[in-house]
Motif scaffolding. Structure first.
Motif, mmCIF file in Angstrom:
data_model
loop_
_atom_site.group_PDB
_atom_site.id
_atom_site.type_symbol
_atom_site.label_atom_id
_atom_site.label_comp_id
_atom_site.label_asym_id
_atom_site.label_seq_id
_atom_site.Cartn_x
_atom_site.Cartn_y
_atom_site.Cartn_z
ATOM 1 N N GLN A 537 0.832 -1.206 0.000
ATOM 2 C CA GLN A 537 0.000 0.000 0.000
ATOM 3 C C GLN A 537 0.867 1.258 0.000
ATOM 4 O OE1 GLN A 537 -3.257 -0.625 -0.387
ATOM 5 N NE2 GLN A 537 -2.652 -2.790 -0.284
ATOM 6 N N GLU A 538 0.331 2.317 -0.561
ATOM 7 C CA GLU A 538 1.029 3.599 -0.611
ATOM 8 C C GLU A 538 0.326 4.580 0.305
ATOM 9 O OE1 GLU A 538 4.133 6.014 -1.710
ATOM 10 O OE2 GLU A 538 3.797 3.941 -2.335
ATOM 11 N N PRO A 539 1.002 5.110 1.328
ATOM 12 C CA PRO A 539 0.343 6.076 2.213
ATOM 13 C C PRO A 539 0.066 7.386 1.484
ATOM 14 C CG PRO A 539 2.677 5.920 2.736
ATOM 15 C CD PRO A 539 2.390 4.847 1.713
ATOM 16 N N ILE A 540 -0.977 8.066 1.923
ATOM 17 C CA ILE A 540 -1.280 9.372 1.327
ATOM 18 C C ILE A 540 -0.515 10.486 2.030
ATOM 19 C CG2 ILE A 540 -3.567 8.644 0.583
ATOM 20 C CD1 ILE A 540 -4.701 10.217 3.003
ATOM 21 N N GLY A 541 0.104 10.171 3.128
ATOM 22 C CA GLY A 541 0.875 11.165 3.855
ATOM 23 C C GLY A 541 1.387 10.580 5.156
ATOM 24 N N ARG A 542 2.075 11.409 5.911
ATOM 25 C CA ARG A 542 2.614 10.948 7.187
ATOM 26 C C ARG A 542 2.655 12.104 8.174
ATOM 27 N NH1 ARG A 542 8.942 10.362 7.933
ATOM 28 N NH2 ARG A 542 8.108 10.706 10.013
ATOM 29 N N THR A 543 2.582 11.744 9.438
ATOM 30 C CA THR A 543 2.796 12.703 10.514
ATOM 31 C C THR A 543 4.137 12.356 11.158
ATOM 32 O OG1 THR A 543 1.725 11.353 12.226
ATOM 33 C CG2 THR A 543 0.309 12.758 10.866
ATOM 34 N N ARG A 544 4.388 12.883 12.362
ATOM 35 C CA ARG A 544 5.678 12.597 12.981
ATOM 36 C C ARG A 544 5.847 11.114 13.306
ATOM 37 N NH1 ARG A 544 4.537 17.474 16.130
ATOM 38 N NH2 ARG A 544 4.123 16.155 17.948
ATOM 39 N N THR A 545 4.760 10.432 13.667
ATOM 40 C CA THR A 545 4.890 9.028 14.067
ATOM 41 C C THR A 545 3.897 8.101 13.377
ATOM 42 O OG1 THR A 545 3.418 9.350 15.969
ATOM 43 C CG2 THR A 545 5.777 9.669 16.347
ATOM 44 N N PHE A 546 3.138 8.596 12.415
ATOM 45 C CA PHE A 546 2.150 7.771 11.727
ATOM 46 C C PHE A 546 2.305 7.856 10.215
ATOM 47 C CE2 PHE A 546 -0.151 8.357 15.757
ATOM 48 C CZ PHE A 546 -0.641 7.074 15.990
ATOM 49 N N LEU A 547 2.038 6.748 9.544
ATOM 50 C CA LEU A 547 1.782 6.721 8.113
ATOM 51 C C LEU A 547 0.274 6.645 7.934
ATOM 52 C CD1 LEU A 547 4.487 4.123 7.033
ATOM 53 C CD2 LEU A 547 4.584 6.590 6.703
ATOM 54 N N VAL A 548 -0.284 7.467 7.044
ATOM 55 C CA VAL A 548 -1.742 7.566 6.887
ATOM 56 C C VAL A 548 -2.148 6.980 5.537
ATOM 57 C CG1 VAL A 548 -3.726 9.107 6.901
ATOM 58 C CG2 VAL A 548 -1.718 9.658 8.306
ATOM 59 N N TYR A 549 -3.149 6.085 5.582
ATOM 60 C CA TYR A 549 -3.650 5.409 4.381
ATOM 61 C C TYR A 549 -5.142 5.713 4.229
ATOM 62 C CZ TYR A 549 0.624 2.642 4.940
ATOM 63 O OH TYR A 549 1.933 2.239 5.079
ATOM 64 N N ASP A 550 -5.580 5.854 3.001
ATOM 65 C CA ASP A 550 -6.988 6.134 2.708
ATOM 66 C C ASP A 550 -7.585 4.956 1.934
ATOM 67 O OD1 ASP A 550 -9.465 7.124 2.169
ATOM 68 O OD2 ASP A 550 -8.767 9.008 1.277
ATOM 69 N N PHE A 551 -8.464 4.202 2.600
ATOM 70 C CA PHE A 551 -9.105 3.045 1.976
ATOM 71 C C PHE A 551 -10.600 3.283 1.760
ATOM 72 C CE2 PHE A 551 -5.592 1.133 4.567
ATOM 73 C CZ PHE A 551 -4.779 0.757 3.498
ATOM 74 N N ARG A 552 -11.022 4.539 1.696
ATOM 75 C CA ARG A 552 -12.452 4.829 1.583
ATOM 76 C C ARG A 552 -13.008 4.461 0.213
ATOM 77 N NH1 ARG A 552 -12.719 10.978 3.051
ATOM 78 N NH2 ARG A 552 -10.747 10.876 1.882
ATOM 79 N N ASN A 553 -12.202 4.563 -0.819
ATOM 80 C CA ASN A 553 -12.704 4.312 -2.175
ATOM 81 C C ASN A 553 -12.321 2.938 -2.701
ATOM 82 O OD1 ASN A 553 -13.805 6.944 -2.331
ATOM 83 N ND2 ASN A 553 -11.760 7.755 -2.809
ATOM 84 N N VAL A 554 -11.912 2.057 -1.790
ATOM 85 C CA VAL A 554 -11.565 0.702 -2.209
ATOM 86 C C VAL A 554 -12.841 -0.082 -2.485
ATOM 87 C CG1 VAL A 554 -10.470 -1.449 -1.506
ATOM 88 C CG2 VAL A 554 -9.429 0.747 -0.888
ATOM 89 N N PRO A 555 -12.981 -0.715 -3.637
ATOM 90 C CA PRO A 555 -14.213 -1.446 -3.959
ATOM 91 C C PRO A 555 -14.353 -2.711 -3.100
ATOM 92 C CG PRO A 555 -12.558 -1.778 -5.662
ATOM 93 C CD PRO A 555 -12.007 -0.715 -4.750
#
Length: 555
Positions: A537-555
């Motif tokens: 998976q490819e994260p949409i962004g990151r914070t200081r201690t998190f990688l953020v992923y968006d799975f809202r549009n996954v079929p």
């Protein structure tokens, strides 16, 4: 000059305290803080340290940090709900940790001054007050800063009391040994190492290692060290009395001992005596439980994450390597400069203590954060400060003053740049904190402190509140089923393949903590499948201690 020293100490003490208090507002709970808060308050309410002792936690820092909250609770006439009120009361506990921070600064200055002169004391204050990793943990209501400051306090009073009256020679050091051990069990080892480091040079000067003709080397050393051995025994005895008295006892039996005795075969020799002892030895809990827990913990070891590689058992070079990652580049340059340019400047008792502490770290098998060897870090910093003070003795006072100002500016820069999250500090040799996240875990980088930063980031990017899979124990998120996503727990989220992970994350914004993403591949049976999923998976962004992923549009 005394006024200058006091003013210098106050300046850096205030600046560093402001750094810590302001940074603490931006940090969610560190992994250990919910536990300390819960059982710290409970120990005041019922007068028992049982839960702390069972987990190997010494009570002194917890008592200091949570006493104001307990008094507040008594004043308002209603007990706090630890889960609901956690973020209301946590800042006050964190602020109390600054008492130990000031002890660390004061005695860091005094010890460096002892071995390197007044300018060494001023250098020591800067080195300690600007070391990002130490600052990062001073923000939290935990135990690591307390034992570090108290070990330095012991070192100062022990060294200056060795030729004084019995009160200063072994009574005050013994009390300080007990107090340091009541802060953290690791003082059991660190304090004797300090005594040994301070006595070896004196025994050498006295000829204890060069026996006269006809006298055996060991016999001569035994006689020459008689005074030290007696004083050492007295210090240990006083310290033992202090720590066991402070930790107290509920005068109850030990449940595990009773269970073990009751399960012994009836026909086994000694079973009646063991059962009688188990049911009548009502001396628990006590400090011995905490010591036994920590000793067993270190003997058993702990899996280690070193440079992003998971080791099922600890590795001997972990902490020396970690020092090269977590200490600031300026500190490493200073150490290299003194070692290769002025090695004799480090030939002091405190320099020997730093060496003994470093050698001891090779046997430290619980490798879950540099915080566990903060006494080593502090002793190293003080030894470097004393060495620098000795190295510049030939300069004029005005040149020393200019050098101190430049020195302070250079060393303050990493602390300013890493604010507010010194926990995740990594020096530039290893890529800096924004690039080194695959290399570190636990209290070295992501200790659960990044939830507030995460919520701010998702709000700024107009994303819904993220589901969180992370290495943390914040009670607010832990009680919210709409936030916590414990993918590593097969009982809550059954996971055997990557397809199973899809079922858990589909339709959600998911934040993955760095420690679980890179630090614990062998944590549970579910981890391999979960990590395989996120590898693709490819994260949409990151914070200081998190990688953020968006799975809202996954079929």
């Amino acid at each position: 000059m005394r006024r200058l020293d006091v003013a210098w100490l106050l300046l850096w003490g205030v600046l560093s305290s402001v750094w810590c208090l302001s940074a603490a507002r931006d940090l969610s709970a560190g992994f250990d803080e919910p536990y300390y808060l819960r059982w710290g308050l409970e120990s005041f309410r019922n007068g028992s340290n049982q839960q702390l002792m069972r987990a190997g936690t010494m009570p002194l820092p917890v008592d200091v940090e949570y006493l104001p909250i307990y008094l507040w609770e008594r004043h308002r006439g209603e007990p706090f709900d630890v889960d609901r009120d956690f973020h209301q009361i946590l800042p006050y506990a964190r602020a109390m940790n600054l008492l130990f921070w000031w002890i660390l600064l004061i005695y860091g200055m005094l010890v460096a001054r002892t071995f390197g002169g007044p300018w060494a004391g001023r250098f020591a204050v800067v080195l300690i007050a600007t070391e990002p990793s130490i600052l990062g943990h001073t923000c939290l209501a935990t135990t690591d800063i307390s034992v570090t400051g108290l070990v330095l306090a012991f070192a100062y009073h022990y060294y200056h009391g060795r030729d004084a009256s019995r009160v200063r020679r072994w009574l005050i050091p013994g009390i300080l040994y007990g107090v340091a051990t009541a802060a953290k069990a690791s003082a059991l080892t660190f304090v004797p190492l300090v005594m040994l480091a301070f006595e070896i040079p004196r025994l050498y000067v006295a000829g204890a290692f060069k026996p006269p003709p006809g006298v055996g080397r060991i016999r001569h050393l035994w006689r020459a060290s008689s005074q030290f051995r007696w004083d050492c025994a007295k210090v240990l005895l006083v310290g033992t009395v202090v720590v066991w008295t402070y930790c107290g006892c509920d005068w109850t039996t030990q449940g595990s001992f009773v269970k073990l005795a009751d399960n012994l075969p009836d026909d086994q020799f000694g079973t009646p005596a063991i059962r009688w002892l188990a049911h009548n030895l009502k001396v628990f809990p006590n400090a011995g439980e905490a010591f036994a827990y920590q000793i067993k913990h270190n003997m058993r070891g702990h899996p280690s994450n070193t440079l992003g590689v998971w080791y099922p058992r600890s590795i001997w070079y972990h902490f020396p390597l970690l020092l090269t990652i977590k200490l600031s580049l300026a500190t490493l340059v200073l150490a290299a400069g003194l070692l290769f340019g002025r090695p004799r400047s480090l030939a002091t008792p405190i320099g020997l203590a730093a060496l003994l502490f470093l050698l001891f770290s090779l046997n430290c098998r619980v490798q879950i954060g540099i915080r566990l060897v903060f006494p080593l870090v502090a002793i190293v910093l003080v030894a470097l400060a004393s060495g620098l003070g000795r190295a510049i003795e030939g300069l004029s006072e005005s040149k020393k003053g200019v050098f101190l100002v430049v020195f302070a500016a250079v060393f303050a820069f990493p602390a300013i740049r890493t604010w507010p999250d010194g926990i995740r500090y990594v020096n530039v040799l290893w890529g800096g904190p924004d690039e080194a996240y695959p290399l570190l875990a636990d209290a070295n980088y992501d200790w659960g402190q990044g939830l507030k930063d995460l919520d701010q980031w998702t709000a700024e990017h107009e994303l819904p509140t993220a589901k969180v899979w992370y290495y943390g124990m914040d009670p607010v998120i832990g009680k919210d089923p709409n936030r916590l996503l414990a993918l590593h727990d097969p009982l809550v989220y059954p996971t055997a393949t990557s397809a199973d992970v899809w079922k858990h994350v589909r339709g959600k914004v998911v934040a993955v903590g760095m420690s679980l993403r890179y630090g614990y591949p062998g944590l549970t049976s579910s981890m391999p499948a979960v990590l395989e999923f996120f590898d693709g998976q490819e994260p949409i962004g990151r914070t200081r201690t998190f990688l953020v992923y968006d799975f809202r549009n996954v079929p």
